[in-house]
Write a protein that holds these residues in place. Structure first.
Motif, PDB file in Angstrom:
ATOM      1  N   UNK A  42       0.803  -1.216   0.000  1.00 41.72           N
ATOM      2  CA  UNK A  42       0.000   0.000   0.000  1.00 41.72           C
ATOM      3  C   UNK A  42       0.831   1.259   0.000  1.00 41.72           C
ATOM      4  N   UNK A  43       1.900   1.277   0.800  1.00 38.42           N
ATOM      5  CA  UNK A  43       2.756   2.448   0.851  1.00 38.42           C
ATOM      6  C   UNK A  43       3.452   2.724  -0.463  1.00 38.42           C
ATOM      7  N   UNK A  44       3.946   1.663  -1.107  1.00 41.87           N
ATOM      8  CA  UNK A  44       4.650   1.830  -2.378  1.00 41.87           C
ATOM      9  C   UNK A  44       3.716   2.327  -3.468  1.00 41.87           C
ATOM     10  N   UNK A  45       2.506   1.776  -3.507  1.00 39.51           N
ATOM     11  CA  UNK A  45       1.538   2.186  -4.524  1.00 39.51           C
ATOM     12  C   UNK A  45       1.065   3.615  -4.277  1.00 39.51           C
ATOM     13  N   UNK A  46       0.923   3.987  -3.019  1.00 40.70           N
ATOM     14  CA  UNK A  46       0.528   5.355  -2.680  1.00 40.70           C
ATOM     15  C   UNK A  46       1.561   6.356  -3.202  1.00 40.70           C
ATOM     16  N   UNK A  47       2.834   6.019  -3.030  1.00 44.59           N
ATOM     17  CA  UNK A  47       3.905   6.903  -3.522  1.00 44.59           C
ATOM     18  C   UNK A  47       3.849   7.002  -5.050  1.00 44.59           C
ATOM     19  N   UNK A  48       3.651   5.864  -5.719  1.00 39.94           N
ATOM     20  CA  UNK A  48       3.559   5.905  -7.181  1.00 39.94           C
ATOM     21  C   UNK A  48       2.386   6.778  -7.623  1.00 39.94           C
ATOM     22  N   UNK A  49       1.251   6.664  -6.926  1.00 40.89           N
ATOM     23  CA  UNK A  49       0.093   7.465  -7.279  1.00 40.89           C
ATOM     24  C   UNK A  49       0.371   8.955  -7.158  1.00 40.89           C
ATOM     25  N   UNK A  50       1.078   9.340  -6.097  1.00 33.90           N
ATOM     26  CA  UNK A  50       1.419  10.759  -5.906  1.00 33.90           C
ATOM     27  C   UNK A  50       2.333  11.236  -7.036  1.00 33.90           C
ATOM     28  N   UNK A  51       3.337  10.437  -7.363  1.00 32.60           N
ATOM     29  CA  UNK A  51       4.298  10.839  -8.392  1.00 32.60           C
ATOM     30  C   UNK A  51       3.652  10.895  -9.775  1.00 32.60           C
ATOM     31  N   UNK A  52       2.863   9.882 -10.115  1.00 34.39           N
ATOM     32  CA  UNK A  52       2.229   9.873 -11.433  1.00 34.39           C
ATOM     33  C   UNK A  52       1.118  10.922 -11.504  1.00 34.39           C
ATOM     34  N   UNK A  53       0.466  11.182 -10.376  1.00 35.40           N
ATOM     35  CA  UNK A  53      -0.519  12.260 -10.358  1.00 35.40           C
ATOM     36  C   UNK A  53       0.126  13.606 -10.625  1.00 35.40           C
ATOM     37  N   UNK A  54       1.290  13.840 -10.015  1.00 37.78           N
ATOM     38  CA  UNK A  54       2.039  15.070 -10.259  1.00 37.78           C
ATOM     39  C   UNK A  54       2.437  15.173 -11.724  1.00 37.78           C
ATOM     40  N   UNK A  55       2.870  14.040 -12.300  1.00 34.22           N
ATOM     41  CA  UNK A  55       3.262  14.039 -13.713  1.00 34.22           C
ATOM     42  C   UNK A  55       2.079  14.408 -14.598  1.00 34.22           C
ATOM     43  N   UNK A  56       0.900  13.856 -14.307  1.00 36.44           N
ATOM     44  CA  UNK A  56      -0.285  14.155 -15.114  1.00 36.44           C
ATOM     45  C   UNK A  56      -0.661  15.629 -15.002  1.00 36.44           C
ATOM     46  N   UNK A  57      -0.588  16.178 -13.792  1.00 42.02           N
ATOM     47  CA  UNK A  57      -0.928  17.592 -13.611  1.00 42.02           C
ATOM     48  C   UNK A  57       0.035  18.493 -14.372  1.00 42.02           C
ATOM     49  N   UNK A  58       1.340  18.203 -14.262  1.00 40.80           N
ATOM     50  CA  UNK A  58       2.311  19.044 -14.945  1.00 40.80           C
ATOM     51  C   UNK A  58       2.223  18.889 -16.462  1.00 40.80           C
ATOM     52  N   UNK A  59       1.878  17.684 -16.923  1.00 45.00           N
ATOM     53  CA  UNK A  59       1.680  17.483 -18.362  1.00 45.00           C
ATOM     54  C   UNK A  59       0.510  18.323 -18.860  1.00 45.00           C
ATOM     55  N   UNK A  60      -0.568  18.384 -18.063  1.00 43.80           N
ATOM     56  CA  UNK A  60      -1.727  19.189 -18.438  1.00 43.80           C
ATOM     57  C   UNK A  60      -1.369  20.674 -18.451  1.00 43.80           C
ATOM     58  N   UNK A  61      -0.586  21.083 -17.480  1.00 37.16           N
ATOM     59  CA  UNK A  61      -0.221  22.503 -17.390  1.00 37.16           C
ATOM     60  C   UNK A  61       0.719  22.915 -18.524  1.00 37.16           C
ATOM     61  N   UNK A  62       1.632  22.034 -18.902  1.00 38.00           N
ATOM     62  CA  UNK A  62       2.583  22.322 -19.979  1.00 38.00           C
ATOM     63  C   UNK A  62       1.937  22.189 -21.350  1.00 38.00           C
ATOM     64  N   UNK A  63       1.029  21.227 -21.467  1.00 37.01           N
ATOM     65  CA  UNK A  63       0.444  20.906 -22.759  1.00 37.01           C
ATOM     66  C   UNK A  63       1.243  19.818 -23.455  1.00 37.01           C
ATOM     67  N   UNK A  64       0.564  19.008 -24.223  1.00 38.00           N
ATOM     68  CA  UNK A  64       1.198  17.895 -24.926  1.00 38.00           C
ATOM     69  C   UNK A  64       1.831  18.361 -26.231  1.00 38.00           C
ATOM     70  N   UNK A  65       2.976  17.786 -26.568  1.00 35.54           N
ATOM     71  CA  UNK A  65       3.552  18.011 -27.886  1.00 35.54           C
ATOM     72  C   UNK A  65       2.742  17.183 -28.892  1.00 35.54           C
ATOM     73  N   UNK A  76      -5.268  10.195 -12.124  1.00 43.11           N
ATOM     74  CA  UNK A  76      -4.059   9.376 -12.165  1.00 43.11           C
ATOM     75  C   UNK A  76      -3.768   8.756 -10.807  1.00 43.11           C
ATOM     76  N   UNK A  77      -4.034   9.495  -9.746  1.00 39.93           N
ATOM     77  CA  UNK A  77      -3.823   8.933  -8.404  1.00 39.93           C
ATOM     78  C   UNK A  77      -4.819   7.812  -8.144  1.00 39.93           C
ATOM     79  N   UNK A  78      -6.053   7.994  -8.579  1.00 43.64           N
ATOM     80  CA  UNK A  78      -7.050   6.939  -8.426  1.00 43.64           C
ATOM     81  C   UNK A  78      -6.673   5.718  -9.256  1.00 43.64           C
ATOM     82  N   UNK A  79      -6.113   5.953 -10.421  1.00 43.28           N
ATOM     83  CA  UNK A  79      -5.683   4.867 -11.305  1.00 43.28           C
ATOM     84  C   UNK A  79      -4.633   3.996 -10.617  1.00 43.28           C
TER      85      UNK A  79
END
Length: 244
Positions: free
Chosen positions: A75-98, A207-210
Motif C-alpha cells: 500500500x505504501x509503495x503504490x501510494x507513492x507511485x500514485x502521488x508521483x504519477x498524479x504530479x506528472x499528469x498535472x504538470x503534463x496538463x499545465x505544460x500541454x502535450x507536444x 491518475x492517483x485513483x488509477x
C-alpha cells in the motif's frame, strides 16, 4: 523482455500473490523451469526481475527465497507511485502535450479500444496491454517535463508492486481480468481527456485513483480475494452504467 519471458514473469508474480509460492520458500531455476514447462533462460531473467521488485531475495548459495510482503508495504509503495504519477499528469496538463506525445497517447488508447471492444481478452491481448500500458504511463511522465519524477519512480519501483510493469494475470479467470483491465483502460481515456483539456487538478486526481486500483494486491495478501473480486465487479458495472 520477450513475450515468452514476460509471460513467465507474470506467472511467477501470480504464483507469489496466490501463495502457490509461499513466503520463505526456496526457489531455483531448474525445478521452476520444469514446473512451468519452459527453458531456464526466461526463469533466470524473471527471477532477477522479481528480485528487483522486492518479491525474491537472492541467497548466498544458489537460488532465491520468496520474500514475505505485507499489505502495508504494498500500500505504501503504490501510494507513492500514485502521488508521483498524479504530479506528472498535472504538470503534463499545465505544460500541454507536444504533437508527438498526443499522437502516442492516442495510439495507445486506440490499441486498447481494439483489445477490449470484443468483450473478452486472451492471454496474448493482456501481453499487448502490458506493453501499451507501459508506453502510456511513460508518455505522461515524459510530457510532465520533470526528470525528478522519473528518477523518484525508478527508486520506488524496487518495492513490491510499485512499478507500472508489475502486472499479474489470473489465467484461470480471464472474464474477471477483462473487467479489471477494461476498467483501467477507461481510466486511461479519462486522464488523457483531462490532460488534453489542460485540466491539471482533474488529471492529477484521476491518475492517483488509477494507481490506487493496484491496492487490490494488498487485499489479496490479507486473504480477501473474494472481497477484491466483488470490488472489481462493482467497478465494472459502474463503468458500464457510465457508458450508457
Amino acid at each position: 523482455m520477450s513475450k515468452a519471458g514476460q509471460r513467465v514473469l507474470s506467472t511467477l508474480r501470480q504464483m507469489i500473490i496466490s501463495g502457490e509460492m509461499a513466503a520463505g520458500e526456496r526457489v531455483a531455476e531448474i525445478p521452476t523451469a520444469e514446473r512451468l514447462g519452459v527453458s531456464r533462460t526466461p526463469v533466470r531473467i524473471a527471477f532477477r526481475a522479481l528480485e528487483q521488485e522486492g518479491l525474491l531475495t537472492k541467497l548466498e548459495r544458489r537460488g532465491y527465497r520468496v520474500r514475505e510482503v505485507t499489505p502495508e508495504e504494498v500500500g505504501g509503495a503504490v501510494e507513492v507511485r500514485g502521488v508521483l504519477e498524479g504530479l506528472a499528469a498535472r504538470q503534463a496538463a499545465e505544460r500541454g502535450l507536444s504533437p508527438e506525445q498526443r499522437k502516442g497517447l492516442l495510439e495507445s488508447l486506440a490499441l486498447g479500444d481494439t483489445l477490449f471492444e470484443k468483450g473478452h481478452v486472451t492471454e496474448e491481448d493482456l501481453e499487448t496491454y502490458h506493453d501499451l500500458n507501459r508506453r502510456f504511463h511513460a508518455l505522461i511522465i515524459e510530457a510532465s517535463g520533470n526528470p525528478a519524477i522519473s528518477s523518484a519512480l525508478s527508486r520506488n519501483e524496487h518495492l513490491p508492486f510499485a512499478s507500472v510493469s508489475s502486472l499479474t494475470v489470473d489465467r484461470n479467470n480471464l472474464e474477471r481480468e477483462y473487467r479489471r483491465f477494461n476498467f483501467a483502460h477507461m481510466q486511461h481515456h479519462a486522464v488523457f481527456d483531462a490532460i488534453d483539456h489542460r485540466q491539471g487538478a482533474r488529471a492529477e486526481g484521476i491518475m492517483r485513483e488509477h494507481a490506487q486500483a493496484t491496492l487490490r494486491y494488498a487485499e489479496i495478501f490479507a486473504g480477501k480475494k473474494e472481497q477484491a473480486a466483488e470490488i472489481h465487479v462493482i467497478q465494472a458495472e459502474a463503468t458500464d452504467a457510465q457508458s450508457l
